[in-house]
Design a protein around this motif. Structure first.
Motif, short mmCIF file in Angstrom:
data_model
loop_
_atom_site.label_atom_id
_atom_site.label_comp_id
_atom_site.label_asym_id
_atom_site.label_seq_id
_atom_site.Cartn_x
_atom_site.Cartn_y
_atom_site.Cartn_z
N TRP A 122 -1.71 6.47 -5.91
CA TRP A 122 -0.88 7.17 -4.95
C TRP A 122 -0.14 6.16 -4.08
CZ3 TRP A 122 -0.38 12.10 -6.02
CH2 TRP A 122 -1.38 12.74 -6.71
N PRO A 123 1.14 6.43 -3.75
CA PRO A 123 1.89 5.49 -2.90
C PRO A 123 1.40 5.54 -1.45
CG PRO A 123 3.22 7.42 -3.39
CD PRO A 123 1.95 7.54 -4.21
N THR A 131 11.16 5.25 0.81
CA THR A 131 11.85 5.97 -0.26
C THR A 131 12.58 7.19 0.29
OG1 THR A 131 10.13 5.25 -1.80
CG2 THR A 131 11.53 7.05 -2.51
N ALA A 132 11.94 7.92 1.18
CA ALA A 132 12.57 9.10 1.77
C ALA A 132 13.78 8.70 2.60
CB ALA A 132 11.56 9.87 2.60
N SER A 188 5.48 3.21 1.92
CA SER A 188 6.32 3.27 0.72
C SER A 188 7.04 4.62 0.63
CB SER A 188 5.46 3.03 -0.52
OG SER A 188 6.20 3.23 -1.67
N THR A 189 6.32 5.67 0.93
CA THR A 189 6.91 7.01 0.89
C THR A 189 8.00 7.15 1.95
OG1 THR A 189 4.80 7.90 0.14
CG2 THR A 189 6.37 9.46 1.01
N PHE A 201 1.82 5.42 2.73
CA PHE A 201 2.70 6.16 3.63
C PHE A 201 3.99 5.38 3.89
CE2 PHE A 201 4.19 7.25 7.91
CZ PHE A 201 4.44 8.59 7.72
#
Length: 116
Positions: free
Chosen positions: A73-74, A82-83, A78-79, A76
């Motif tokens: 799972w990525p 990306t967002a 990284s997320t 936080f």
């Protein structure tokens, strides 16, 4: 091939062509054609296939919890990166497409006024 048989209520059957070497039953070209029908009714095969599909689906779903431990799972951060990148790119595309649309509308209005 679809056959209608009012006696046996088996409406859909498969036709198989069997190739063989030239023999006394052949038509002279080296092939013997023979109708071989699957004797089970259409609905029986359909129900059997549906049950097989549900069994396969159940096995697949039972396997899934053990597969979850292999997923990486990525984080936080990284997320979030990306967002943020996605939001910035969508905003840039909105600006670019709006600009192109405005220029095309202006040119269309200019050429329509000039020709009239």
């Amino acid at each position: 091939m679809v056959l209608v048989s009012p006696i046996r209520h088996t409406w859909v059957r498969r036709l198989k062509l069997v190739a063989s070497v030239a023999g006394p039953l052949s038509d002279g070209r080296g092939f013997v054609t023979r109708d071989e029908f699957d004797e089970k009714p259409f609905w029986q095969g359909l129900i059997k296939d549906a049950i097989w599909g549900l069994k396969w689906l159940a096995e697949f779903l039972v396997e899934q919890p053990s597969q979850l431990k292999y997923i990486e799972w990525p984080s936080f951060q990284s997320t979030l990166k990306t967002a943020s990148l996605t939001i910035v790119l969508v905003a840039l595309l909105i600006v670019a497409l709006s600009s192109i649309d405005s220029v095309l509308v202006y040119l269309l209005a200019f050429f329509l006024r000039r020709s009239a």
